[in-house]
Enzyme design. Sequence first.
Site, short mmCIF file in Angstrom:
data_model
loop_
_atom_site.label_atom_id
_atom_site.label_comp_id
_atom_site.label_asym_id
_atom_site.label_seq_id
_atom_site.Cartn_x
_atom_site.Cartn_y
_atom_site.Cartn_z
N LYS A 107 -9.02 8.66 2.98
CA LYS A 107 -9.64 7.33 2.89
C LYS A 107 -11.02 7.30 3.54
O LYS A 107 -11.78 6.36 3.31
CB LYS A 107 -8.72 6.28 3.54
CG LYS A 107 -7.41 6.07 2.79
CD LYS A 107 -6.55 5.00 3.47
CE LYS A 107 -5.24 4.78 2.75
NZ LYS A 107 -4.27 5.87 2.95
N CYS B 217 0.80 -1.23 0.00
CA CYS B 217 0.00 0.00 0.00
C CYS B 217 0.84 1.28 0.00
O CYS B 217 0.29 2.38 0.06
CB CYS B 217 -0.96 -0.01 1.18
SG CYS B 217 -2.12 -1.39 1.11
N PHE C 36 1.92 -3.59 3.92
CA PHE C 36 2.25 -4.91 4.45
C PHE C 36 3.75 -5.17 4.30
O PHE C 36 4.39 -4.73 3.34
CB PHE C 36 1.47 -5.99 3.72
CG PHE C 36 0.05 -6.16 4.20
CD1 PHE C 36 -0.40 -5.64 5.39
CD2 PHE C 36 -0.86 -6.87 3.43
CE1 PHE C 36 -1.69 -5.80 5.83
CE2 PHE C 36 -2.17 -7.06 3.85
CZ PHE C 36 -2.59 -6.52 5.05
N HIS D 288 -1.88 8.09 6.37
CA HIS D 288 -2.16 6.80 5.74
C HIS D 288 -3.45 6.20 6.28
O HIS D 288 -4.19 5.55 5.55
CB HIS D 288 -1.00 5.83 5.99
CG HIS D 288 -1.25 4.45 5.48
ND1 HIS D 288 -1.30 4.15 4.14
CD2 HIS D 288 -1.50 3.27 6.13
CE1 HIS D 288 -1.54 2.86 3.97
NE2 HIS D 288 -1.68 2.30 5.16
N PHE E 89 1.89 3.53 4.15
CA PHE E 89 2.52 2.37 4.77
C PHE E 89 1.93 1.10 4.19
O PHE E 89 0.77 1.09 3.74
CB PHE E 89 2.30 2.39 6.29
CG PHE E 89 2.64 3.70 6.96
CD1 PHE E 89 3.74 4.44 6.56
CD2 PHE E 89 1.84 4.20 7.98
CE1 PHE E 89 4.05 5.66 7.17
CE2 PHE E 89 2.14 5.40 8.59
CZ PHE E 89 3.25 6.14 8.20
N HIS F 110 -9.78 2.51 1.16
CA HIS F 110 -8.34 2.32 1.01
C HIS F 110 -8.03 1.93 -0.44
O HIS F 110 -8.36 0.83 -0.88
CB HIS F 110 -7.86 1.24 1.97
CG HIS F 110 -6.37 1.11 2.01
ND1 HIS F 110 -5.52 1.95 1.33
CD2 HIS F 110 -5.57 0.20 2.64
CE1 HIS F 110 -4.28 1.60 1.55
NE2 HIS F 110 -4.28 0.53 2.34
#
Length: 406
Positions: A330, A163, A394, A300, A392, A335
């Site tokens: 968001k 992301c 995974f 984020h 940010f 997202h």
Amino acid sequence: MKKRVVITGMGIYSCLGKNLDEVKNSLYNSKSGIIFDPVRKEMGFRSALTASLEVPDLKSSLSRNQRVYMPEQAKYAYVATCEALANARLEADYIEQHEIGILYGNDSSAEAVMKSVDIMRDKKDTTLIGSGAIFQSMNSTVTMNLACIFKLKGINLTISGACASGSHSIGLGALLIRNGLQECIVCGGAQEVNPFSIGSFDGISAFSVREDEPTKASRPFDRDRDGLVPGGGAATVIIESYESAIRRGAPIIGEVCGYGFSSNGDHISVPNVDGPIRSLQMAIREAGIDIREIGYVNAHATSTLVGDRNEAKAIAHVFSNHKPETTSTKSMTGHEMWMAGASEVVYSMLMMKNDFIAPNLNFEHPDEDSVHLNIPAVRVEKHFNTFLSNSFGFGGTNSTLVIRNI
């Protein structure tokens, strides 16, 4: 001397609109793009919430041979890039004669893979899959398609950083330009919106189940958040050296003055606080500005319990007593994943250029961490010249951009 890196064009295709003007109006009027999709419920999804997006029909723009290689997200990226190139006054003749690069964020192409597998299982004949499936199913599908369509001759690379992909594409592009390795790069991020791309997220209960009120489901930083809402589309940002822009007579609309990055070196899906802090600090240090110059932070924050909490801690730590307005767009878009780092730069640029900050929708009750931030729940009319944007992903990848008005 390092070269200055400026923004000369932008384009977007998102649930907030199919071009810059539509998106600006949605941001200004606090319009959410989130809906309930009954098809997902029929497929067994725990949550049928999603951003609403129409796949563009490109029959009048591209040949059948070009379209057959393009999955959903490449079509979004094509539309966004057409707008960005026009915005930057980059015409076909100029592109043909110069080394324009492309760095685009993308980290999945699930639907193309699913369709190929279905044909293999059902027909037991791989020849029926079709030649287009190869190019649709690769992670690099966006860059390979756009590089060929627009005849780009510079760097040609997909940034696959979860992301943070879209943000890293802009940051890494800025590094190449700053060091004289490229003069102009098409950067951005794209995300497919079909159910196949996010079914596994639904399977681990990552999504909000506030299905009775879709537009209130995404609630970053709010105490009562219960998960994210998936979104997507594409956003393109044209960056180039200041010298190149001046030489072309291009419109200069902003400057990428800081790029920070880090890895959490920790859990694969649960973010920590230390990694984001280092990313923010690096971006601000590289920008060479006083932290009080930053007038807005695009967080984020995806509306997850741990993620929002740890980002709030990181922002509060870095900014200390300076409390610029901090929101997560968001709350309106859901997202946008691989696209988000690029689209949120576009959203923030539109706000900066038009002297307002869109609200953090559905922020009704701060929690013990978000209470330390300045999070407006309604639109703020404000002039600001510098913003910071966090992304940010995974695996603990972090990217932070500091962008200044020109």
